[in-house]
Design a protein around this motif. Sequence first.
Motif, short mmCIF file in Angstrom:
data_model
loop_
_atom_site.label_atom_id
_atom_site.label_comp_id
_atom_site.label_asym_id
_atom_site.label_seq_id
_atom_site.Cartn_x
_atom_site.Cartn_y
_atom_site.Cartn_z
N ILE A 42 5.60 5.76 -0.39
CA ILE A 42 6.00 4.86 0.69
C ILE A 42 5.96 5.58 2.04
CG2 ILE A 42 7.99 3.65 1.69
CD1 ILE A 42 8.61 2.65 -1.15
N HIS A 43 6.49 6.78 2.10
CA HIS A 43 6.48 7.53 3.36
C HIS A 43 5.05 7.84 3.80
CE1 HIS A 43 10.69 7.56 3.68
NE2 HIS A 43 10.97 8.57 2.87
N SER A 44 4.22 8.21 2.85
CA SER A 44 2.83 8.51 3.17
C SER A 44 2.11 7.29 3.73
CB SER A 44 2.10 9.02 1.92
OG SER A 44 0.73 9.23 2.18
N LYS A 45 2.36 6.14 3.12
CA LYS A 45 1.71 4.90 3.57
C LYS A 45 2.19 4.53 4.97
CE LYS A 45 -0.55 2.93 1.15
NZ LYS A 45 -2.01 2.96 0.90
N LYS A 46 3.50 4.62 5.20
CA LYS A 46 4.04 4.28 6.52
C LYS A 46 3.54 5.24 7.59
CE LYS A 46 8.41 2.95 6.77
NZ LYS A 46 9.89 2.94 6.56
N ASN A 47 3.43 6.53 7.26
CA ASN A 47 2.96 7.51 8.23
C ASN A 47 1.51 7.31 8.61
OD1 ASN A 47 5.45 8.78 8.31
ND2 ASN A 47 4.95 10.31 6.76
N SER A 48 0.76 6.64 7.72
CA SER A 48 -0.65 6.35 8.02
C SER A 48 -0.81 5.04 8.79
CB SER A 48 -1.46 6.31 6.73
OG SER A 48 -1.12 5.17 5.95
N GLY A 49 0.32 4.40 9.12
CA GLY A 49 0.26 3.15 9.88
C GLY A 49 0.01 1.92 9.04
N GLY A 85 -5.04 -0.44 -1.51
CA GLY A 85 -4.03 0.32 -0.79
C GLY A 85 -2.60 0.05 -1.18
N ALA A 86 -2.36 -0.69 -2.27
CA ALA A 86 -0.97 -0.92 -2.72
C ALA A 86 -0.30 0.42 -3.00
CB ALA A 86 -0.94 -1.79 -3.96
N VAL A 87 1.02 0.47 -2.77
CA VAL A 87 1.75 1.72 -2.95
C VAL A 87 2.33 1.84 -4.37
CG1 VAL A 87 4.04 0.89 -2.24
CG2 VAL A 87 3.33 3.21 -1.68
N ARG A 237 9.63 -5.20 10.70
CA ARG A 237 10.47 -5.12 11.90
C ARG A 237 11.95 -5.14 11.53
NH1 ARG A 237 6.58 -8.81 14.21
NH2 ARG A 237 7.96 -10.57 13.71
N ALA A 238 12.28 -5.84 10.46
CA ALA A 238 13.67 -5.93 10.01
C ALA A 238 14.16 -4.61 9.44
CB ALA A 238 13.82 -7.03 8.97
N GLY A 239 13.23 -3.72 9.10
CA GLY A 239 13.62 -2.41 8.58
C GLY A 239 13.31 -2.18 7.12
N ALA A 240 12.53 -3.06 6.49
CA ALA A 240 12.16 -2.85 5.09
C ALA A 240 11.30 -1.60 4.97
CB ALA A 240 11.41 -4.06 4.55
N ASP A 241 11.51 -0.84 3.90
CA ASP A 241 10.66 0.32 3.63
C ASP A 241 9.38 -0.09 2.91
OD1 ASP A 241 12.35 2.57 4.57
OD2 ASP A 241 13.73 1.82 3.05
N ALA A 242 9.47 -1.15 2.12
CA ALA A 242 8.31 -1.66 1.39
C ALA A 242 8.55 -3.13 1.09
CB ALA A 242 8.08 -0.87 0.10
#
Length: 271
Positions: A42-49, A85-87, A237-242
């Motif tokens: 999840i962190h890797s995916k978010k860091n890649s935008g 690209g699913a996590v 925007r609400a803050g969901a991680d995934a």
Amino acid sequence: MHSAIHEIINSTEKRIKTLYEAEDRPTLNGNTQGIEKIIEAIHSKKNSGKVPIIAEVKPASPSMKIMDISPEEAGKIAIDMENAGAVAISVLTEPEFFEGSIDNLKAVREAISLPVLRKDFIIDKVQFDEVRSDLILLIAGLLGEKLEDLIEYARSKGFEPLVEVHNKEELIEVLENSSAKIVGINNRDLTTLEVDIATTEVLIPIIKKYDRRTGKDHLVISESGVHTPEDVRRMMRAGADAILIGTSIVKDGDIYRKTKELVDALDGNRE
């Protein structure tokens, strides 16, 4: 709780009785790194935008048949989701109302390298011996005082629980009285079965405030009712991680394209 949920639980209890009666009942042991794998992914995916999408192999729901999914087809669907690209991949194993299967989950685990979540109505310890997965769904509103015991048992068997809540009362109980690390906010009301993705927007601030006060760091998954890139952006925007999405991906007909559209929902919409 809605009558449909009671029907599902009654059906699940019959399945459990069959499991206990089986002479060749399997026993699973071993250890997975479900929590580490999903956090890193999840962190890797978010860091890649990109958006961390947990895509679901979902044949049906109690109100809607989507498509027949054999184990072979489940594996192919999961490969498309992974390539898009699913996590992680969620697989429904409840057979009567969601038309899922244990064999579908096994086929998905063999086909892909992503973490796999088992989605079912887990209410008894014997169910943990049915099939191996990285993550397993535990529904707080169904388990009540049994929740923490099943969380601990899940980890002892090598699963990381995704603990699902539906409202503020369930959430506060989970935060204050359980060791859950992954919290799923299901936008479906179990009393009416109506879906409102504003539920995620209401509950995430409670989690964030609790984590700031206690120093904890829950991973938050938004579930149900997310269909479009705009829905995805709203949940992020609400803050969901995934975000866990099943119906709109499988129903679309082009698994790869729809999954990628949702994974890429933030492209050109940086805020």
